[in-house]
Design an enzyme around this catalytic site. Structure first.
Site, PDB file in Angstrom:
ATOM      1  N   HIS A   3       5.665  57.064  26.160  1.00 22.07           N
ATOM      2  CA  HIS A   3       6.426  56.566  27.319  1.00 22.07           C
ATOM      3  C   HIS A   3       6.186  55.058  27.420  1.00 22.07           C
ATOM      4  CE1 HIS A   3       7.447  60.597  28.851  1.00 22.07           C
ATOM      5  NE2 HIS A   3       6.261  60.940  28.394  1.00 22.07           N
ATOM      6  N   ASP A  30       1.777  61.484  23.930  1.00 20.04           N
ATOM      7  CA  ASP A  30       2.268  61.570  25.323  1.00 20.04           C
ATOM      8  C   ASP A  30       1.661  60.433  26.154  1.00 20.04           C
ATOM      9  OD1 ASP A  30       3.646  62.325  27.569  1.00 20.04           O
ATOM     10  OD2 ASP A  30       2.540  64.193  27.908  1.00 20.04           O
TER      11      ASP A  30
HETATM   12 ZN    ZN Z   1       6.266  66.147  28.681  1.00 20.51          ZN
END
Ligand code: ZN
EC number: 3.5.2.3
Length: 428
Positions: free
Chosen positions: A58, A303
């Site tokens: 992200h 992640d």
């Molecule tokens: Zn996720």
């Protein structure tokens, strides 16, 4: 000077070799190579890996530049040994159009630290109601092949089926954040003994496992390819193992934190341990390690989920979910997989470079360390031991669950197409 000689590194943990880089390419891999006209990096005792590839990052830009930007995120990635990252679509605006994915792609090109491959949203606004412009995102300059509503689950079975059918036409893949939303309403942590004792709303394993079971069957039904994000339970492993044995085209990832940490840590009420999917039990951790070792789980994906201080430093219930991970991933894998004897360095190269590049179709990444290949490389000192200090992170955010913890290994050099992005453990 465009030539670089990496001297005496153990290529993929094997024999010590010299690796000569000329421009953007590996020119030779052999022993006793001449250093004439080359800058020399003495790498005795170090491990040389193909540049790492993260299928699940992200980067927060556009929209949440207070937590991360493409530039700070790619600097963090390079520090962690990555040469390519896939940027998740849950930005503001959502990456659900060709315009937004092209913007992220262009920012990645400008950063110069790490290649950025945008992931496109499966549905408009991540709302799960209507398919986004998958074809237009694929045809755009960003060339999107991975689609995900990550952060949210594509819970409508008809939408999921259509997405799988649509991406099949161009060899794309849907990466599912498997979380049945009704079963996880108000959930704060793993459902189990600890949640019962703490009186926190539980997140049952079946919420993840039921979606995975449905999606592998959907993928089989339409003959398409599905990728499961961040597996976190022993039961999920069993379903993926069954699906693979049946010949279903499914791949799966595990995060470093799910390989190391358990829900016992939630007893501290420190929101740094709050994450989605939640930290599970010791039994789950052991099943995930075993599955990564035997190939049931294909890859490690970080992640990496940066959050600003004010979104994490509050009471448990109000805190945002997620942890940063790019700068500690390889160390956690060394500790949990290599030092336990479950995986050798060639296995690490597969799970953190070859396989993620293959799943995401990242051209020029996840290639063998051999002559003629692009010089995307990571040099690791496995003997290093250090205490994690988030003050030293390149990421704009500091929400690491490893602060103060000793972890092994350190990335000393990262090369992106022959150019050093990290030198002696510091960003170039
Ligand atoms: Zn996720």
């Amino acid at each position: 000077m465009s030539k670089i000689l990496i001297r005496g590194a153990k290529v993929l943990g094997g024999e010590a070799q010299d690796v000569l880089i000329d421009g953007e390419t590996i020119e030779a891999v052999s022993s006793g190579l001449s250093d004439e006209g080359a800058q020399v990096i003495e790498a005795g005792g170090q491990i040389l890996l193909p540049g790492l590839v993260d299928l699940h990052t992200h980067l927060r830009e556009p929209g949440r530049e207070d937590s991360e930007t493409v530039l700070t995120g790619t600097r963090a990635a390079a520090s962690g040994g990555y040469t390519a990252v896939f940027a998740m679509a849950n930005t503001f605006p959502v990456a659900d159009t060709a315009g937004v994915v092209e913007q992220v792609y262009r920012l990645g090109k400008e950063s110069g630290y790490c290649d950025v491959q945008p992931i496109g949203a499966v549905t408009v606004g991540l709302e799960g109601k209507k398919l986004a412009e998958l074809g237009a995102m694929h045809e755009s300059a960003a060339g999107v092949t991975v689609f995900s509503d990550d952060g949210k689950c594509v819970d409508d079975a008809v939408i999921m089926r259509r997405a799988l059918e649509y991406v099949k036409a161009f060899g794309g893949v849907v990466a599912q954040h498997a979380q049945e939303p009704r079963l996880t309403e108000g959930a704060q942590m793993n459902e189990g003994i600890v949640s019962a004792e703490l009186g926190l709303g539980g997140w049952p394993a079946v919420a993840e496992e039921s979606i995975i079971a449905r999606d592998v069957l959907l993928a089989e039904h339409v003959g398409s390819r599905v990728h499961i994000c961040h597996l976190s339970t022993a039961g999920s492993v069993e379903i993926v193992r069954w699906a693979k044995s049946r010949g279903i085209d499914v791949t799966a990832e595990v995060t470093p934190h799910h390989l190391l940490l358990t829900d016992e840590l939630v007893r501290s009420y420190n929101p740094v341990y709050k994450v989605n999917p939640p930290l599970r039990t010791e039994r789950d951790v052991m099943a995930l390690r075993e599955a990564l070792a035997d190939g049931t789980i294909d890859i490690v994906a970080t992640d990496h989920a940066p959050h600003p201080h004010e979104d994490k430093d509050c009471e448990w219930a109000a805190a945002a979910m997620g942890m940063v991970g790019l700068e500690t991933a390889l160390s956690v894998v060394q500790q949990t997989m290599v030092e336990t004897g479950l995986l050798d360095w060639a296995g690490v190269a597969d799970r953190m470079s070859y396989a993620p590049a293959r799943i995401g179709r990242a051209a020029g990444h996840g290639r063998p360390v051999s002559a003629g290949e692009p010089a995307n490389l990571t040099l690791v000192d496995p003997a290093y031991r250090g205490v994690v200090d988030p003050a030293g992170f390149a990421s704009r955010s500091r929400n690491t669950p490893y602060e103060g913890r000793e972890l092994p290994g350190r990335v000393t050099h990262t090369f992106l197409r022959g150019r050093a992005t990290v030198v002696d453990g510091k960003l170039a």
